[in-house]
Scaffold this motif. Structure first.
Motif, PDB file in Angstrom:
ATOM      1  N   THR A  14     -30.519  42.949   6.424  1.00  0.00           N
ATOM      2  CA  THR A  14     -30.443  44.187   5.657  1.00  0.00           C
ATOM      3  C   THR A  14     -31.241  45.292   6.339  1.00  0.00           C
ATOM      4  O   THR A  14     -30.785  46.430   6.439  1.00  0.00           O
ATOM      5  N   THR A  15     -32.414  44.970   6.829  1.00  0.00           N
ATOM      6  CA  THR A  15     -33.232  45.956   7.528  1.00  0.00           C
ATOM      7  C   THR A  15     -32.513  46.468   8.771  1.00  0.00           C
ATOM      8  O   THR A  15     -32.439  47.681   9.007  1.00  0.00           O
ATOM      9  N   SER A  17     -29.273  46.375   9.397  1.00  0.00           N
ATOM     10  CA  SER A  17     -28.086  47.126   8.971  1.00  0.00           C
ATOM     11  C   SER A  17     -28.452  48.531   8.519  1.00  0.00           C
ATOM     12  O   SER A  17     -27.746  49.498   8.818  1.00  0.00           O
ATOM     13  N   THR A  18     -29.555  48.646   7.799  1.00  0.00           N
ATOM     14  CA  THR A  18     -30.029  49.957   7.352  1.00  0.00           C
ATOM     15  C   THR A  18     -30.370  50.845   8.535  1.00  0.00           C
ATOM     16  O   THR A  18     -29.936  51.996   8.613  1.00  0.00           O
ATOM     17  N   SER A  21     -27.226  51.854  10.520  1.00  0.00           N
ATOM     18  CA  SER A  21     -26.443  52.834   9.746  1.00  0.00           C
ATOM     19  C   SER A  21     -27.081  54.209   9.805  1.00  0.00           C
ATOM     20  O   SER A  21     -26.400  55.215  10.046  1.00  0.00           O
ATOM     21  N   ASP A  35     -22.224  45.669   1.867  1.00  0.00           N
ATOM     22  CA  ASP A  35     -23.163  44.552   1.701  1.00  0.00           C
ATOM     23  C   ASP A  35     -22.430  43.404   1.029  1.00  0.00           C
ATOM     24  O   ASP A  35     -22.014  43.513  -0.122  1.00  0.00           O
ATOM     25  N   LEU A  42     -28.644  46.486   0.260  1.00  0.00           N
ATOM     26  CA  LEU A  42     -28.419  47.498   1.292  1.00  0.00           C
ATOM     27  C   LEU A  42     -28.405  48.904   0.706  1.00  0.00           C
ATOM     28  O   LEU A  42     -28.975  49.824   1.284  1.00  0.00           O
ATOM     29  N   SER A  45     -31.847  50.030   0.188  1.00  0.00           N
ATOM     30  CA  SER A  45     -32.493  50.258   1.480  1.00  0.00           C
ATOM     31  C   SER A  45     -32.038  51.570   2.112  1.00  0.00           C
ATOM     32  O   SER A  45     -32.795  52.202   2.848  1.00  0.00           O
ATOM     33  N   LEU A  46     -30.802  51.977   1.809  1.00  0.00           N
ATOM     34  CA  LEU A  46     -30.278  53.231   2.341  1.00  0.00           C
ATOM     35  C   LEU A  46     -30.702  54.438   1.522  1.00  0.00           C
ATOM     36  O   LEU A  46     -30.373  55.566   1.861  1.00  0.00           O
TER      37      LEU A  46
END
Length: 70
Positions: A14-15, A17-18, A21, A35, A42, A45-46
């Motif tokens: 997730t980290t 991917s954030t 992105s 996600d 996610l 996190s975004l």
């Protein structure tokens, strides 16, 4: 371009991917972040608030898994 991030639990998917992105967005690219985790984080996190995260549409399992799978 399509990019998938996979791996064991707790390794930072997730980290990563954030960060990826946000890096693409900073370069002016359009990003669709999906996600598929059973405990999705996610959106938070975004930077989406809980209400926005909870109102995001659910992606049908058939799209996530691909046609003819699972």
């Amino acid at each position: 371009m399509k990019l998938g991030v996979v791996g064991k639990g707790g390794v930072g998917k997730t980290t990563l991917s954030t960060l990826v992105s946000l890096a693409y967005v900073a370069r002016g690219k359009r990003v669709v972040a999906i996600d598929t985790d059973s405990n999705p984080n996610l959106a938070l996190s975004l930077g989406l608030d809980q209400l926005a995260a909870d109102s995001a549409p659910v992606v049908p399992r058939s799209l996530v898994m691909g046609a003819g799978r699972g």
